[in-house]
Design a protein around this motif. Structure first.
Motif, PDB file in Angstrom:
ATOM      1  N   PHE A 176      -6.294   0.951  -2.133  1.00  0.00           N
ATOM      2  CA  PHE A 176      -5.325   2.038  -2.098  1.00  0.00           C
ATOM      3  C   PHE A 176      -4.310   1.865  -3.217  1.00  0.00           C
ATOM      4  O   PHE A 176      -3.901   0.751  -3.534  1.00  0.00           O
ATOM      5  CB  PHE A 176      -4.608   2.064  -0.752  1.00  0.00           C
ATOM      6  N   LYS A 177      -3.873   2.975  -3.797  1.00  0.00           N
ATOM      7  CA  LYS A 177      -2.920   2.925  -4.911  1.00  0.00           C
ATOM      8  C   LYS A 177      -1.478   2.883  -4.439  1.00  0.00           C
ATOM      9  O   LYS A 177      -0.608   2.420  -5.154  1.00  0.00           O
ATOM     10  CB  LYS A 177      -3.136   4.122  -5.826  1.00  0.00           C
ATOM     11  N   SER A 178      -1.227   3.380  -3.223  1.00  0.00           N
ATOM     12  CA  SER A 178       0.146   3.410  -2.727  1.00  0.00           C
ATOM     13  C   SER A 178       0.146   3.203  -1.210  1.00  0.00           C
ATOM     14  O   SER A 178      -0.879   3.345  -0.545  1.00  0.00           O
ATOM     15  CB  SER A 178       0.810   4.742  -3.063  1.00  0.00           C
TER      16      SER A 178
ATOM     17  N   TRP B 141     -11.155   0.515   6.244  1.00  0.00           N
ATOM     18  CA  TRP B 141      -9.760   0.698   5.842  1.00  0.00           C
ATOM     19  C   TRP B 141      -9.107  -0.657   5.571  1.00  0.00           C
ATOM     20  O   TRP B 141      -8.406  -0.828   4.577  1.00  0.00           O
ATOM     21  CB  TRP B 141      -8.988   1.447   6.932  1.00  0.00           C
TER      22      TRP B 141
ATOM     23  N   SER C 114      -7.195  -2.207   2.170  1.00  0.00           N
ATOM     24  CA  SER C 114      -5.742  -2.342   2.235  1.00  0.00           C
ATOM     25  C   SER C 114      -5.248  -3.447   1.304  1.00  0.00           C
ATOM     26  O   SER C 114      -6.031  -4.156   0.679  1.00  0.00           O
ATOM     27  CB  SER C 114      -5.301  -2.636   3.670  1.00  0.00           C
TER      28      SER C 114
ATOM     29  N   ALA D 157      -2.017   7.240   5.190  1.00  0.00           N
ATOM     30  CA  ALA D 157      -2.785   8.456   5.467  1.00  0.00           C
ATOM     31  C   ALA D 157      -4.224   8.113   5.848  1.00  0.00           C
ATOM     32  O   ALA D 157      -4.788   8.694   6.782  1.00  0.00           O
ATOM     33  CB  ALA D 157      -2.764   9.373   4.257  1.00  0.00           C
ATOM     34  N   GLU D 158      -4.812   7.157   5.169  1.00  0.00           N
ATOM     35  CA  GLU D 158      -6.183   6.762   5.480  1.00  0.00           C
ATOM     36  C   GLU D 158      -6.261   6.021   6.815  1.00  0.00           C
ATOM     37  O   GLU D 158      -7.265   6.112   7.512  1.00  0.00           O
ATOM     38  CB  GLU D 158      -6.752   5.896   4.357  1.00  0.00           C
TER      39      GLU D 158
ATOM     40  N   GLU E 264      -0.790   6.471   0.613  1.00  0.00           N
ATOM     41  CA  GLU E 264      -2.236   6.702   0.687  1.00  0.00           C
ATOM     42  C   GLU E 264      -2.860   5.806   1.753  1.00  0.00           C
ATOM     43  O   GLU E 264      -3.722   6.231   2.518  1.00  0.00           O
ATOM     44  CB  GLU E 264      -2.877   6.423  -0.673  1.00  0.00           C
ATOM     45  N   GLU E 265      -2.396   4.563   1.826  1.00  0.00           N
ATOM     46  CA  GLU E 265      -2.892   3.623   2.827  1.00  0.00           C
ATOM     47  C   GLU E 265      -2.582   4.118   4.242  1.00  0.00           C
ATOM     48  O   GLU E 265      -3.445   4.078   5.125  1.00  0.00           O
ATOM     49  CB  GLU E 265      -2.254   2.253   2.587  1.00  0.00           C
TER      50      GLU E 265
END
Length: 80
Positions: A40-42, A24, A28, A48-49, A45-46
């Motif tokens: 990550f695109k947003s 992760w 990032s 949530a992961e 999303e970061e």
């Protein structure tokens, strides 16, 4: 001699294998590389992961429990 080689190979395998949290972090915003998986695109999303990598409750579940605790102890909001 074979015991030393086996122990060295085991230690090497453990040290070089990434954990979910390390994967992760690499994906990032400040990570160095994401490997075969893109960054990550947003921020959502970061986040949530990160929840998945840590194996904790989702952000919505955490927010719900905080609200519930606040509702159960209204005097706690006056502490600061």
């Amino acid at each position: 001699m074979l015991l030393i080689v086996g122990t060295g190979a085991t230690v090497f395998a453990i040290v070089t294998t990434r954990t979910e949290l390390q994967r992760w972090a690499a994906r990032s915003y400040f990570g160095k590389d994401g490997g075969e998986v893109p960054r990550f695109k947003s921020a959502a999303e970061e986040d949530a992961e990160l929840v998945k990598a840590l194996g904790v409750a989702s952000a919505d579940e955490v927010k719900g429990s905080v609200l519930l605790e606040r509702d159960l102890a209204p005097e706690a909001s006056s502490y600061g």
